[in-house]
Design an enzyme around this catalytic site. Structure first.
Site, PDB file in Angstrom:
ATOM      1  N   GLU A 207      25.362 -12.822  18.392  1.00 45.01           N
ATOM      2  CA  GLU A 207      25.898 -13.184  19.702  1.00 45.01           C
ATOM      3  C   GLU A 207      27.409 -13.397  19.700  1.00 45.01           C
ATOM      4  O   GLU A 207      28.014 -13.575  20.750  1.00 45.01           O
ATOM      5  CB  GLU A 207      25.196 -14.457  20.199  1.00 45.01           C
ATOM      6  CG  GLU A 207      23.745 -14.225  20.558  1.00 45.01           C
ATOM      7  CD  GLU A 207      22.931 -15.500  20.618  1.00 45.01           C
ATOM      8  OE1 GLU A 207      22.645 -16.062  19.534  1.00 45.01           O
ATOM      9  OE2 GLU A 207      22.585 -15.937  21.721  1.00 45.01           O
TER      10      GLU A 207
ATOM     11  N   GLY B  65      16.506  -4.628  16.798  1.00 47.74           N
ATOM     12  CA  GLY B  65      17.577  -3.637  16.793  1.00 47.74           C
ATOM     13  C   GLY B  65      18.744  -4.126  15.960  1.00 47.74           C
ATOM     14  O   GLY B  65      19.792  -3.484  15.872  1.00 47.74           O
TER      15      GLY B  65
ATOM     16  N   LYS C 288      26.817 -16.630   8.291  1.00 48.08           N
ATOM     17  CA  LYS C 288      26.792 -17.378   9.556  1.00 48.08           C
ATOM     18  C   LYS C 288      26.359 -16.407  10.675  1.00 48.08           C
ATOM     19  O   LYS C 288      26.045 -15.255  10.425  1.00 48.08           O
ATOM     20  CB  LYS C 288      28.170 -17.973   9.836  1.00 48.08           C
ATOM     21  CG  LYS C 288      28.630 -18.971   8.751  1.00 48.08           C
ATOM     22  CD  LYS C 288      29.841 -19.804   9.167  1.00 48.08           C
ATOM     23  CE  LYS C 288      31.126 -19.013   9.157  1.00 48.08           C
ATOM     24  NZ  LYS C 288      32.324 -19.875   9.388  1.00 48.08           N
TER      25      LYS C 288
ATOM     26  N   PHE D  62      18.095  -8.916  23.840  1.00 48.31           N
ATOM     27  CA  PHE D  62      19.318  -9.612  24.256  1.00 48.31           C
ATOM     28  C   PHE D  62      18.996 -10.969  24.874  1.00 48.31           C
ATOM     29  O   PHE D  62      19.686 -11.435  25.775  1.00 48.31           O
ATOM     30  CB  PHE D  62      20.141  -8.728  25.211  1.00 48.31           C
ATOM     31  CG  PHE D  62      20.402  -7.365  24.641  1.00 48.31           C
ATOM     32  CD1 PHE D  62      21.281  -7.214  23.580  1.00 48.31           C
ATOM     33  CD2 PHE D  62      19.727  -6.257  25.109  1.00 48.31           C
ATOM     34  CE1 PHE D  62      21.496  -5.965  23.005  1.00 48.31           C
ATOM     35  CE2 PHE D  62      19.932  -5.007  24.533  1.00 48.31           C
ATOM     36  CZ  PHE D  62      20.816  -4.863  23.489  1.00 48.31           C
TER      37      PHE D  62
ATOM     38  N   VAL E 271      25.949 -13.838  13.669  1.00 50.73           N
ATOM     39  CA  VAL E 271      26.576 -12.548  13.949  1.00 50.73           C
ATOM     40  C   VAL E 271      26.210 -12.015  15.342  1.00 50.73           C
ATOM     41  O   VAL E 271      27.064 -11.605  16.122  1.00 50.73           O
ATOM     42  CB  VAL E 271      26.167 -11.513  12.866  1.00 50.73           C
ATOM     43  CG1 VAL E 271      26.433 -10.083  13.336  1.00 50.73           C
ATOM     44  CG2 VAL E 271      26.941 -11.773  11.572  1.00 50.73           C
TER      45      VAL E 271
HETATM   46  N1  MCN Z   1      24.081  -9.966   9.816  1.00 51.41           N
HETATM   47  C1  MCN Z   1      24.863  -9.786   8.669  1.00 51.41           C
HETATM   48  N2  MCN Z   1      25.419 -10.887   8.078  1.00 51.41           N
HETATM   49  C2  MCN Z   1      25.218 -12.134   8.550  1.00 51.41           C
HETATM   50  C3  MCN Z   1      24.401 -12.325   9.686  1.00 51.41           C
HETATM   51  C4  MCN Z   1      23.825 -11.214  10.291  1.00 51.41           C
HETATM   52  O1  MCN Z   1      25.055  -8.667   8.219  1.00 51.41           O
HETATM   53  N3  MCN Z   1      25.798 -13.171   7.961  1.00 51.41           N
HETATM   54  C5  MCN Z   1      23.550  -8.784  10.530  1.00 51.41           C
HETATM   55  C6  MCN Z   1      22.165  -8.347  10.078  1.00 51.41           C
HETATM   56  O2  MCN Z   1      22.045  -6.954  10.231  1.00 51.41           O
HETATM   57  C7  MCN Z   1      21.254  -9.055  11.062  1.00 51.41           C
HETATM   58  C8  MCN Z   1      22.069  -9.037  12.341  1.00 51.41           C
HETATM   59  O3  MCN Z   1      23.428  -9.097  11.905  1.00 51.41           O
HETATM   60  O4  MCN Z   1      20.027  -8.403  11.233  1.00 51.41           O
HETATM   61  C9  MCN Z   1      21.798 -10.169  13.334  1.00 51.41           C
HETATM   62  O5  MCN Z   1      21.689 -11.385  12.665  1.00 51.41           O
HETATM   63  P1  MCN Z   1      21.755 -12.813  13.392  1.00 51.41           P
HETATM   64  O6  MCN Z   1      23.122 -13.093  13.825  1.00 51.41           O
HETATM   65  O7  MCN Z   1      21.084 -13.801  12.497  1.00 51.41           O
HETATM   66  O8  MCN Z   1      20.879 -12.632  14.723  1.00 51.41           O
HETATM   67  P2  MCN Z   1      19.284 -12.571  14.849  1.00 51.41           P
HETATM   68  O9  MCN Z   1      18.703 -11.826  13.733  1.00 51.41           O
HETATM   69  O10 MCN Z   1      18.756 -13.931  15.173  1.00 51.41           O
HETATM   70  O11 MCN Z   1      19.137 -11.630  16.139  1.00 51.41           O
HETATM   71  C10 MCN Z   1      19.192 -12.136  17.434  1.00 51.41           C
HETATM   72  C11 MCN Z   1      20.556 -11.930  18.076  1.00 51.41           C
HETATM   73  C12 MCN Z   1      20.528 -12.431  19.445  1.00 51.41           C
HETATM   74  S1  MCN Z   1      20.192 -14.076  19.634  1.00 51.41           S
HETATM   75  C13 MCN Z   1      20.697 -11.595  20.526  1.00 51.41           C
HETATM   76  S2  MCN Z   1      20.689 -12.232  22.098  1.00 51.41           S
HETATM   77  C14 MCN Z   1      20.915 -10.186  20.315  1.00 51.41           C
HETATM   78  C15 MCN Z   1      21.500  -9.900  19.000  1.00 51.41           C
HETATM   79  O12 MCN Z   1      20.906 -10.554  17.998  1.00 51.41           O
HETATM   80  N4  MCN Z   1      20.088  -9.262  20.844  1.00 51.41           N
HETATM   81  C16 MCN Z   1      20.150  -7.971  20.381  1.00 51.41           C
HETATM   82  N5  MCN Z   1      21.799  -8.608  18.757  1.00 51.41           N
HETATM   83  C17 MCN Z   1      21.057  -7.614  19.324  1.00 51.41           C
HETATM   84  N6  MCN Z   1      21.148  -6.336  18.905  1.00 51.41           N
HETATM   85  C18 MCN Z   1      20.315  -5.398  19.419  1.00 51.41           C
HETATM   86  N7  MCN Z   1      20.418  -4.137  18.968  1.00 51.41           N
HETATM   87  N8  MCN Z   1      19.407  -5.705  20.379  1.00 51.41           N
HETATM   88  C19 MCN Z   1      19.303  -6.942  20.866  1.00 51.41           C
HETATM   89  O13 MCN Z   1      18.392  -7.229  21.769  1.00 51.41           O
HETATM   90 MO1  MOS Z   2      19.690 -14.576  21.913  1.00 54.68          MO
HETATM   91  S1  MOS Z   2      20.261 -14.875  23.845  1.00 54.68           S
HETATM   92  O1  MOS Z   2      19.648 -16.272  21.478  1.00 54.68           O
HETATM   93  O2  MOS Z   2      18.024 -14.161  22.130  1.00 54.68           O
END
Ligand code: MCN
Ligand code: MOS
Length: 754
Positions: A721, A466, A717, A239, A719
């Protein structure tokens, strides 16, 4: 036929998490669960005062205790170099280097490490260390007038002439909005194993960014990045708290190098509250002026967040001020105040989160002042483009989100007046707010490997904290290579794997699906080449244009029977495997540039010609017990535009995870800091309350997105946060609607309502 295609469970389709089973059955190994041979245990000692210096530190009793190997303090320091902060193009969140001197800059500061054969021995010995301090007055709260303030100018907004427009506005409101220090508290606390061997440092460390960890650890130790390996296949939540290692990892690394043994250092849960930061406290003053008919004319907005005495971390409260609505005149500044605290850091939607809390509560206050429905008021101020950036939106299906959310919630039945809905002793309130999060991009690489048995492995250094990275990358390869995603193995979270940046800023999914997609296309080319250029192939000398991939084979489009399976193609290849390394770097980029890009955030960009963001609308119902002031959230309905969803099931999990965290933020979360000594009083999960199942109602999350290829290569795009952004405001607005009482500081605990 169609059913065969469906079974690929490729990108865009629903699918359960590939890592789900190993996680819930306990087979997934987390960092400190590794058992290297000959491992010793380190326990961190933290300061008990906030400001001053250590005058005496007595370690003799600890050294004599059973099993103790060493006690390190500033008196027998191990050298740790200052790392480069993220803000300066490096990877460190905090540049504090423990045990280098006697100075105390915050309570709970890591000031020593006791190493023993067992964890219990180290814990006992640590309790025998005596420390005396000379204390100086501490700066405990960000609004302390003695705290030095710095303007965080990167987010300044100067649109039109806000002061003049404000003076002419028919209706004005203003408020002071505050959020407390909040803590990420992931299930897996911060803990690592460091092992120095043959001039190489291997660290098992839960990480959102293994290459950032590599950078920081190399700097601490004064060695090359390639001498450091980070292993982090599973992370029990971050997170935002695990982008980079903290000072206990520095202590583990230098101690392992000094002792020549692997060392485990695990912070206790209370120690995590000061061993690393959390979301800084924020205070915002927001003034809004509008015409009687509901057009916002001006916003004047200043914000403040706290930071440590040595690092500048800005939780910019003005990240959305100029962007959500069509406001011609906006003036906004953000300041940081340096106090005696551990350097704060990222927590789910840093900036956007408190920024949206302030603005979206202010929007509700203005809607009330104008006697206009809060949703209607937002629509009257619809931004048809990004006024702040002066650019068109890439896609903005926010009207669709408002409409879908409102319809599913039944918003049109809402009465305007506060305290106008009740059931028995309970006041009922309905509130809403807007959500937004920007799209960022960074280049990355991936490797695809076909083995002789036809099995496929996808590799990337990126993390799955996660979120679903394992799953969506298998789905990406499945889409191009036409094999079931469930049969593809994905390897992540190791700095020896192909280059990738941070799982932060909700961008990793976009970055890595793009990299894997490109690599899979390169693999397809390679398969075509093998099929058409190997004399032993049944497709030898067939025109490439006439080929397709289907069901794990290269086939002639017009003659589906003429085909060769991937395993046969691998056998035609000279080596045991068939592999491709590719990604989204431009071909001219040198190895050094690529390294630089993934080891810092220097290559992180936003789409330029278009302003690209995810959007959402939250609608909530709360019930407030009039006698006790207790708030229960009864319904949460949100609609989101995150572009194309790579996996709708996982995107939904992410959205609702964010919504639940927003519920906790609204009603429960907040560090309680002792004004006498700046200690975090509620530094454990019994006292630092987060939302649990019993707090969470049924949730509806609706997808209104469509693919956005201006935003990312694969059309998705942000997701991760998005779901938390605006939720605390929606709940605050609902509580006002229920009670008629406007509380402007979080959490909305019952003492503020009665
Ligand atoms: N996804 C999707 N379609 C999209 C984008 C994403 O289906 N267009 C889904 C996918 O399953 C992808 C997930 O959403 O793996 C997250 O994608 P994204 O938004 O790109 O985020 P990140 O992979 O960069 O993950 C980091 C983000 C952040 S910044 C925080 S803070 C956070 C979050 O994810 N911390 C988490 N979600 C969390 N979820 C869990 N379980 N644990 C954390 O610590
Ligand atoms: Mo998320 S707060 O950008 O790791």
């Amino acid at each position: 036929m169609d059913t065969a295609e469906k079974s690929y469970q490729a990108l865009g389709e629903k699918r359960s998490r590939g890592d789900g089973k190993v996680k819930v059955t306990g087979q997934a190994t987390y960092a400190v669960e590794y058992q290297p041979e000959n491992v010793v245990h380190g326990v961190v000692i933290q300061s008990t005062v906030a400001s001053g210096r250590i005058t005496r530190i007595e370690t003799e009793k600890a050294r004599q205790a059973p099993g103790v190997l060493a006690v390190y303090t500033h008196l027998n320091s191990l050298k740790i170099n200052k790392p480069t902060a993220i803000a300066d193009g490096g990877a460190a969140q905090s540049t504090y280097t423990p045990i280098q001197d006697d100075k105390i800059i915050h309570n709970g500061q890591n000031i020593g490490l006791v190493v023993a054969e067992t964890f219990e021995q180290a814990t006992w010995a640590a309790s025998l260390v005596e420390v005396e301090y000379e204390t100086t007055p501490a700066l405990v709260f960000p609004d302390d007038p003695r705290a030095e303030r710095q303007e965080s100018s990167a987010t300044n907004i100067d649109l039109g002439d806000a002061h003049q427009a404000m003076a002419q506005a028919e209706v004005r409101i203003s408020g002071r909005y505050a959020t407390p220090r909040e803590y990420n508290v992931p299930m897996e606390p911060h803990a690592c194993i460091a092992s120095w061997q043959d001039d190489r440092m291997t660290v098992w460390e839960p990480s959102q960014w293994v290459m950032g960890a590599q950078t920081e650890i190399a700097e601490w130790l004064g060695i090359e990045q390639k001498q450091v390996r980070i292993i982090s296949p599973y992370v029990g939540g971050g997170f935002g708290s695990k982008p980079v290692p903290y000072t206990h990892v520095a202590l583990a690394c230098v101690a392992s190098r000094a002792l020549g043994r692997p060392i485990k250092v695990s912070l206790t849960r209370p120690q995590t509250f000061t061993g690393l930061g959390g979301r800084p406290a924020t205070i915002q003053n927001l003034e809004m002026g509008a015409s009687r008919d509901g057009k916002i004319l001006a916003i004047i907005h200043d914000g403040l967040s706290d930071t440590s005495l040595i690092d500048t971390f800005a939780e910019a409260t003005n990240k959305v001020t100029g962007r959500l609505y069509a406001v011609p005149n906006v003036y906004s500044r953000h300041y940081v105040a340096a106090i005696n605290t551990v350097t704060p850091g990222w927590m789910r939607a840093p900036g956007e989160n408190p920024a949206t809390y302030g603005l979206e509560v202010a929007m509700d206050e203005m809607a009330c002042a104008l006697d206009i429905d809060p949703l209607e008021f937002r629509l009257r101020n619809w931004a048809d483009r990004d006024y702040q950036l002066d650019a068109p939106w890439s896609t903005r299906r926010l009207k669709e989100a408002y409409a879908a959310g409102a319809a599913a919630f039944g918003w049109e039945k809402r009465s305007m007046a506060p305290r106008s809905m009740r059931e028995g002793r309970e006041l009922i309130g309905w509130g809403m707010a807007t959500a937004t999060y920007p799209v960022s991009r960074s280049p990355a690489e991936a490797k695809l490997i076909f083995h002789r048995d036809g099995s496929l492995v996808v590799q990337s250094a990126g993390a799955d904290i996660g979120t679903g990275t394992y799953t969506i990358l298998a789905q990406t390869a499945a889409e191009v290579l036409q094999i079931p995603s469930t049969q593809i193995r994905v390897e992540l979270g190791d700095s020896d794997l192909p280059r990738a940046g941070v799982a932060g800023g909700s961008q990793l999914a976009g970055n890595l699906t793009a990299a894997v997609h490109k690599t899979a296309e390169a693999m397809r080319d390679k398969l075509f080449t093998l099929a058409t250029e190997s004399p032993d192939s049944p497709l030898f000398q067939v025109e490439r244009d006439g080929l397709i991939l289907r069901e794990g084979a290269v086939c002639v489009k017009q003659q589906p029977d003429r085909a060769i399976r991937y395993d046969k193609l691998v056998a035609l290849n000279d080596s045991l495997t068939l592999s491709v390394l590719s990604g989204t770097f431009s071909e001219e980029e040198s190895e050094e540039d690529r390294d630089q890009a993934v080891h810092s955030m220097s290559k992180m960009t936003r789409p330029e010609a278009f302003s690209a963001h995810s959007w959402g609308a939250h609608f909530v119902e709360v019930r407030v017990d009039e006698d006790f002031g207790t708030v229960r959230v009864r319904r949460m309905v949100s609609a989101f535009d995150s572009g194309r969803l790579y996996n709708p099931q996982l995107a939904r999990s992410q959205w609702i995870g964010g919504m639940v965290m927003g519920l906790g933020q609204a009603l429960l979360e907040g560090g309680v800091i002792d004004p006498r000594n700046a200690r975090v009083i509620n530094n454990n999960l019994a006292d630092y309350l987060i939302a649990v199942n019993a707090d969470v109602p049924d949730i509806i999350a609706i997808d209104v997105g469509e693919p956005d290829y201006h935003a990312t290569l694969m059309g998705g795009k942000a997701v991760g946060e998005l779901g938390i952004v605006g939720m605390a405001a929606a709940i605050s607005n609902a509580v006002y609607h229920a009670t008629g009482k406007r509380v402007r500081d979080l959490p909305l605990s019952l003492d503020k309502l009665i």
